[in-house]
Design an enzyme around this catalytic site. Structure first.
Site, PDB file in Angstrom:
ATOM      1  N   GLN A 154      30.231  32.385  19.357  1.00  0.00           N
ATOM      2  CA  GLN A 154      30.498  30.908  19.866  1.00  0.00           C
ATOM      3  C   GLN A 154      30.805  30.998  21.376  1.00  0.00           C
ATOM      4  O   GLN A 154      31.430  29.681  22.231  1.00  0.00           O
ATOM      5  CB  GLN A 154      32.445  31.037  19.377  1.00  0.00           C
ATOM      6  CG  GLN A 154      32.432  31.172  17.773  1.00  0.00           C
ATOM      7  CD  GLN A 154      31.455  29.448  16.929  1.00  0.00           C
ATOM      8  OE1 GLN A 154      31.534  28.247  17.510  1.00  0.00           O
ATOM      9  NE2 GLN A 154      30.105  29.870  16.604  1.00  0.00           N
ATOM     10  N   HIS A 170      28.507  27.651  23.656  1.00  0.00           N
ATOM     11  CA  HIS A 170      28.495  27.068  23.361  1.00  0.00           C
ATOM     12  C   HIS A 170      28.941  26.204  23.933  1.00  0.00           C
ATOM     13  O   HIS A 170      29.001  25.167  24.316  1.00  0.00           O
ATOM     14  CB  HIS A 170      29.774  26.338  21.852  1.00  0.00           C
ATOM     15  CG  HIS A 170      29.025  26.518  20.554  1.00  0.00           C
ATOM     16  ND1 HIS A 170      28.311  25.983  20.281  1.00  0.00           N
ATOM     17  CD2 HIS A 170      29.615  27.212  19.996  1.00  0.00           C
ATOM     18  CE1 HIS A 170      27.759  25.703  18.825  1.00  0.00           C
ATOM     19  NE2 HIS A 170      28.211  26.668  18.938  1.00  0.00           N
ATOM     20  N   GLU A 227      40.057  28.468  15.523  1.00  0.00           N
ATOM     21  CA  GLU A 227      38.712  27.646  14.297  1.00  0.00           C
ATOM     22  C   GLU A 227      38.331  27.992  13.434  1.00  0.00           C
ATOM     23  O   GLU A 227      37.726  27.454  12.251  1.00  0.00           O
ATOM     24  CB  GLU A 227      38.097  26.682  15.732  1.00  0.00           C
ATOM     25  CG  GLU A 227      37.060  25.457  15.093  1.00  0.00           C
ATOM     26  CD  GLU A 227      35.973  25.695  16.177  1.00  0.00           C
ATOM     27  OE1 GLU A 227      35.933  25.887  16.828  1.00  0.00           O
ATOM     28  OE2 GLU A 227      34.841  25.103  15.474  1.00  0.00           O
ATOM     29  N   HIS A 228      37.599  29.008  13.908  1.00  0.00           N
ATOM     30  CA  HIS A 228      36.755  30.445  13.087  1.00  0.00           C
ATOM     31  C   HIS A 228      37.090  31.546  12.878  1.00  0.00           C
ATOM     32  O   HIS A 228      38.416  31.954  13.866  1.00  0.00           O
ATOM     33  CB  HIS A 228      35.336  30.325  13.282  1.00  0.00           C
ATOM     34  CG  HIS A 228      34.854  28.795  13.340  1.00  0.00           C
ATOM     35  ND1 HIS A 228      34.456  29.016  14.594  1.00  0.00           N
ATOM     36  CD2 HIS A 228      34.403  28.351  12.219  1.00  0.00           C
ATOM     37  CE1 HIS A 228      33.774  27.572  14.735  1.00  0.00           C
ATOM     38  NE2 HIS A 228      33.700  27.625  13.904  1.00  0.00           N
ATOM     39  N   ASP A 258      28.364  27.241  10.167  1.00  0.00           N
ATOM     40  CA  ASP A 258      27.835  26.168  11.444  1.00  0.00           C
ATOM     41  C   ASP A 258      26.477  25.631  10.725  1.00  0.00           C
ATOM     42  O   ASP A 258      26.216  24.707  11.169  1.00  0.00           O
ATOM     43  CB  ASP A 258      27.159  27.075  12.372  1.00  0.00           C
ATOM     44  CG  ASP A 258      28.274  27.378  13.665  1.00  0.00           C
ATOM     45  OD1 ASP A 258      29.522  27.210  13.380  1.00  0.00           O
ATOM     46  OD2 ASP A 258      28.163  28.123  14.822  1.00  0.00           O
ATOM     47  N   HIS A 315      65.352  -9.701   1.668  1.00  0.00           N
ATOM     48  CA  HIS A 315      64.929  -8.578   0.471  1.00  0.00           C
ATOM     49  C   HIS A 315      65.603  -8.122  -0.606  1.00  0.00           C
ATOM     50  O   HIS A 315      64.747  -7.914  -1.923  1.00  0.00           O
ATOM     51  CB  HIS A 315      64.954  -6.453   0.642  1.00  0.00           C
ATOM     52  CG  HIS A 315      64.442  -6.431   1.933  1.00  0.00           C
ATOM     53  ND1 HIS A 315      64.390  -6.759   3.729  1.00  0.00           N
ATOM     54  CD2 HIS A 315      62.641  -5.357   2.041  1.00  0.00           C
ATOM     55  CE1 HIS A 315      63.398  -6.625   4.174  1.00  0.00           C
ATOM     56  NE2 HIS A 315      63.108  -5.487   3.686  1.00  0.00           N
TER      57      HIS A 315
HETATM   58  N1  LIG Z   1      35.100  21.867  16.917  1.00  0.00           N
HETATM   59  C1  LIG Z   1      33.688  21.435  17.203  1.00  0.00           C
HETATM   60  O1  LIG Z   1      33.766  21.288  15.104  1.00  0.00           O
HETATM   61  C2  LIG Z   1      32.698  21.792  17.259  1.00  0.00           C
HETATM   62  C3  LIG Z   1      31.314  21.945  16.831  1.00  0.00           C
HETATM   63  C4  LIG Z   1      30.199  21.580  17.221  1.00  0.00           C
HETATM   64  C5  LIG Z   1      30.303  21.580  18.809  1.00  0.00           C
HETATM   65  N2  LIG Z   1      31.436  21.753  19.490  1.00  0.00           N
HETATM   66  C6  LIG Z   1      31.746  21.403  20.891  1.00  0.00           C
HETATM   67  O2  LIG Z   1      31.294  20.251  21.559  1.00  0.00           O
HETATM   68  C7  LIG Z   1      31.441  20.811  22.806  1.00  0.00           C
HETATM   69  C8  LIG Z   1      29.996  20.112  23.391  1.00  0.00           C
HETATM   70  O3  LIG Z   1      29.891  20.003  24.326  1.00  0.00           O
HETATM   71  P1  LIG Z   1      28.654  19.577  25.320  1.00  0.00           P
HETATM   72  O4  LIG Z   1      28.598  19.201  26.935  1.00  0.00           O
HETATM   73  O5  LIG Z   1      26.772  20.141  24.655  1.00  0.00           O
HETATM   74  O6  LIG Z   1      28.290  18.165  24.853  1.00  0.00           O
HETATM   75  P2  LIG Z   1      28.883  16.531  24.622  1.00  0.00           P
HETATM   76  O7  LIG Z   1      28.150  15.735  24.235  1.00  0.00           O
HETATM   77  O8  LIG Z   1      30.574  17.003  23.856  1.00  0.00           O
HETATM   78  O9  LIG Z   1      29.419  16.671  25.993  1.00  0.00           O
HETATM   79  C9  LIG Z   1      28.956  15.949  27.341  1.00  0.00           C
HETATM   80  C10 LIG Z   1      29.091  14.562  27.644  1.00  0.00           C
HETATM   81  O10 LIG Z   1      30.409  14.848  28.685  1.00  0.00           O
HETATM   82  C11 LIG Z   1      30.597  14.366  29.655  1.00  0.00           C
HETATM   83  N3  LIG Z   1      30.308  14.838  30.638  1.00  0.00           N
HETATM   84  C12 LIG Z   1      30.617  16.743  31.108  1.00  0.00           C
HETATM   85  N4  LIG Z   1      30.941  16.742  32.292  1.00  0.00           N
HETATM   86  C13 LIG Z   1      32.060  15.511  33.013  1.00  0.00           C
HETATM   87  C14 LIG Z   1      33.273  15.489  33.740  1.00  0.00           C
HETATM   88  N5  LIG Z   1      32.892  16.068  34.852  1.00  0.00           N
HETATM   89  N6  LIG Z   1      33.338  14.329  33.762  1.00  0.00           N
HETATM   90  C15 LIG Z   1      33.440  13.798  32.895  1.00  0.00           C
HETATM   91  N7  LIG Z   1      32.607  13.405  31.496  1.00  0.00           N
HETATM   92  C16 LIG Z   1      31.380  14.691  32.097  1.00  0.00           C
HETATM   93  C17 LIG Z   1      29.311  13.882  29.272  1.00  0.00           C
HETATM   94  O11 LIG Z   1      30.074  11.771  29.102  1.00  0.00           O
HETATM   95  C18 LIG Z   1      28.526  13.629  28.353  1.00  0.00           C
HETATM   96  O12 LIG Z   1      27.662  13.194  28.261  1.00  0.00           O
HETATM   97  C19 LIG Z   1      31.080  22.348  23.594  1.00  0.00           C
HETATM   98  O13 LIG Z   1      32.238  22.417  23.516  1.00  0.00           O
HETATM   99  C20 LIG Z   1      30.771  23.237  21.378  1.00  0.00           C
HETATM  100  O14 LIG Z   1      31.700  23.700  21.364  1.00  0.00           O
HETATM  101  C21 LIG Z   1      32.950  21.918  18.867  1.00  0.00           C
HETATM  102  N1  LIG Z   2      30.482  26.776  15.795  1.00  0.00           N
HETATM  103  C1  LIG Z   2      30.284  25.388  16.242  1.00  0.00           C
HETATM  104  C2  LIG Z   2      31.839  24.275  16.062  1.00  0.00           C
HETATM  105  O1  LIG Z   2      32.400  24.977  16.411  1.00  0.00           O
HETATM  106  C3  LIG Z   2      29.399  24.466  15.090  1.00  0.00           C
HETATM  107  C4  LIG Z   2      27.901  24.832  15.872  1.00  0.00           C
HETATM  108  C5  LIG Z   2      27.080  24.219  15.544  1.00  0.00           C
HETATM  109  N2  LIG Z   2      25.789  24.892  15.491  1.00  0.00           N
HETATM  110  C6  LIG Z   2      26.192  25.771  16.175  1.00  0.00           C
HETATM  111  N3  LIG Z   2      27.374  26.012  15.774  1.00  0.00           N
HETATM  112 ZN   LIG Z   3      28.444  27.368  16.567  1.00  0.00          ZN
END
Ligand SMILES: NC(=O)c1ccc[n+]([C@@H]2O[C@H](COP(=O)([O-])OP(=O)(O)OC[C@H]3O[C@@H](n4cnc5c(N)ncnc54)[C@H](O)[C@@H]3O)[C@@H](O)[C@H]2O)c1
Ligand SMILES: N[C@H](CO)Cc1c[nH]c[nH+]1
Ligand SMILES: [Zn+2]
Length: 433
Positions: free
Chosen positions: A259, A262, A327-328, A361, A420
């Site tokens: 995690q 990510h 979350e997990h 995941d 009413h």
């Molecule tokens: N909770 C869940 O269920 C779950 C599941 C999968 C992934 N996640 C999380 O999703 C997230 C994915 O993040 P990511 O960054 O790879 O992709 P993302 O698509 O969430 O974010 C990318 C976007 O963020 C914006 N951004 C980045 N920096 C910026 C700034 N300084 N100002 C304004 N906008 C900005 C941009 O528009 C970019 O397109 C991770 O935090 C991961 O842990 C959560």
């Molecule tokens: N762990 C993420 C949710 O917090 C989901 C994900 C997608 N791919 C890998 N991991």
């Molecule tokens: Zn994951």
């Protein structure tokens, strides 16, 4: 190095509160930026989306390129290997089977007063699915969003996914095809959430936005709630592992890093009854961080937000877990079911040492879009229910109106809402001749 805490330390409460407060997605800075982006997209539509995409995703496109054409999607899908396709189809099948069981039933009955009552479930008409794509690509999140929406019967599925530097992930496109997504837009971040909520010249607005994303995406979903529905705050990933000393330290280290890798804003926590095991896990993480491909991200998350907490016993671990509401939650203990029964607040629980969180995941079946930032205290992972709404039904027979109408008249009078009361009185007069 992460923080080391023990519940026997004099300053434990203070330090544990700091771990809880060290949340990564509530920052006023992020919210200020996001509020500006949303206002801009509302005011200038596609033009703003294109400028923001050029700025944050380093990608210059025209308005007619925001949506991917079928031909572009086909060309990407052609690059997917058979092995990847089979893995995706297995995942989709398992996710579909799990979510099909979540479909609720309509109800209708006549009560002893003669009133016929009930409810029925109907899908939202259009769902906007956010698929993250900034730091990693998430074909699995396409399935986790789209499959439950399809099972619920949503008519229009519009997906947004950022493609930084113009790089499209073929598996994301195949997942969209496998799951039956109708429209794919190559935009992300707060600008994509705003475009889905308010619409632009190119993107018709949706009714509900679901899916995970980074702090900017999470903040944008919070801000557009009300204009559209949202599923929950599914921000930067989190894991809490509760482990006794009878575990392989390297396995637990990898689970924590799964995690942490990510996002620098992710959070990985270990609670253990065995301080020496906690140290062994910290050492194993250090070794793994020397070679993991995403060591920069995972290392920063572990350094800034990681913690290893030693507790007196598993009851204490369960109480701390409920305060974290992770979350997990992985339970790597001798009797994980017994420990699970003592825990109320967690997005998803993984029972026993043969269930690494990563199975959830991808292929377990339950949804991986889960509440973060302690919101598992009041919300749940994505499900078919997020794509459905419930309409209540009521039909009065004359006998039913005679039986319960007078009480309505009394309550209307006490609320000083004359019309009413009179709407009931007029009918009762007719009934009573
Ligand atoms: N909770 C869940 O269920 C779950 C599941 C999968 C992934 N996640 C999380 O999703 C997230 C994915 O993040 P990511 O960054 O790879 O992709 P993302 O698509 O969430 O974010 C990318 C976007 O963020 C914006 N951004 C980045 N920096 C910026 C700034 N300084 N100002 C304004 N906008 C900005 C941009 O528009 C970019 O397109 C991770 O935090 C991961 O842990 C959560
Ligand atoms: N762990 C993420 C949710 O917090 C989901 C994900 C997608 N791919 C890998 N991991
Ligand atoms: Zn994951």
């Amino acid at each position: 190095m992460p923080q080391f805490l023990s519940t026997t330390d004099a300053d434990f409460e203070q330090r544990f509160s700091a771990v809880l407060a060290a949340k990564r997605e509530d920052s006023p800075d992020v919210d200020d930026v996001v509020s500006g982006i949303i206002a801009d997209v509302r005011a200038r539509g596609d033009v703003a989306v294109l400028e923001l995409t050029a700025k944050f995703d380093r990608m210059q496109i025209d308005a007619d390129q925001i949506r991917l054409s079928d031909a572009e999607i086909d060309a990407e899908i052609a690059k997917v290997s058979d092995e990847e396709q089979h893995a995706l189809e297995l995942a989709a099948e398992r996710i579909r089977a799990y979510h099909t069981r979540q479909m609720p039933s309509d109800e209708m009955w006549t009560d002893p007063d003669g009133a016929t009552l009930g409810w029925r479930w109907t899908p939202v008409s259009a769902a906007g699915l956010y698929v993250p794509g900034g730091l990693a690509s998430y074909p699995s999140s396409v399935l986790m969003n789209a499959v439950p929406a399809k099972v619920a019967g949503v008519e229009r599925l519009a997906m947004v996914v950022p493609t930084p530097d113009g790089i499209i992930n073929p598996l994301v496109m195949m997942a969209a095809r496998v799951a039956g997504v109708d429209e794919v837009y190559r935009i992300g971040g707060a600008q994509a959430v705003a475009a889905l909520a308010y619409g632009t010249e190119t993107i018709a607005p949706v009714d509900k936005i679901t899916g995970p994303g980074n702090a900017f995406v999470a903040a944008a979903k919070r801000r557009v709630f009300g204009k559209v529905g949202i599923d929950m705050i599914a921000g930067p990933s989190e894991i809490l592992v509760i482990a006794d000393g009878d575990n392989d330290a390297d396995w637990i280290a990898l689970d924590l890093m799964s995690q942490a890798e990510h996002d620098e804003s992710a959070q990985s926590l270990l609670i253990t009854t065995d301080a020496a095991f906690g140290q062994a896990v910290a050492d194993a993480v250090t070794v793994r961080l020397e070679t993991l491909e995403r060591r920069e991200i995972a290392g920063a998350s572990w350094r800034d937000f990681g913690a290893i907490i030693t507790v007196r016993d598993l009851d204490e671990a369960a109480r701390l877990c409920d305060r974290i509401a992770p979350e997990h939650l992985e339970l790597c203990v001798a009797d994980p079911e017994a420990l699970s029964d003592k825990i109320t607040h967690a997005g998803a629980i993984f029972l026993g040492q043969w269930t690494p969180e990563a199975i959830g995941d991808y292929v377990g079946g339950p949804n991986h879009v889960l509440p973060t930032a302690r919101s598992a205290r009041f919300s749940s992972g994505l499900s078919v229910l997020d794509f459905l709404k419930r309409t209540t039904l009521a039909k009065m027979s004359p006998e039913a109106l005679r039986a319960i109408g007078p009480a309505a008249e009394v309550l209307a009078t006490s609320e000083s809402l004359e019309a009413h009361g009179l709407s009931v009185t007029a009918r009762l007069r007719k009934l009573n001749g």
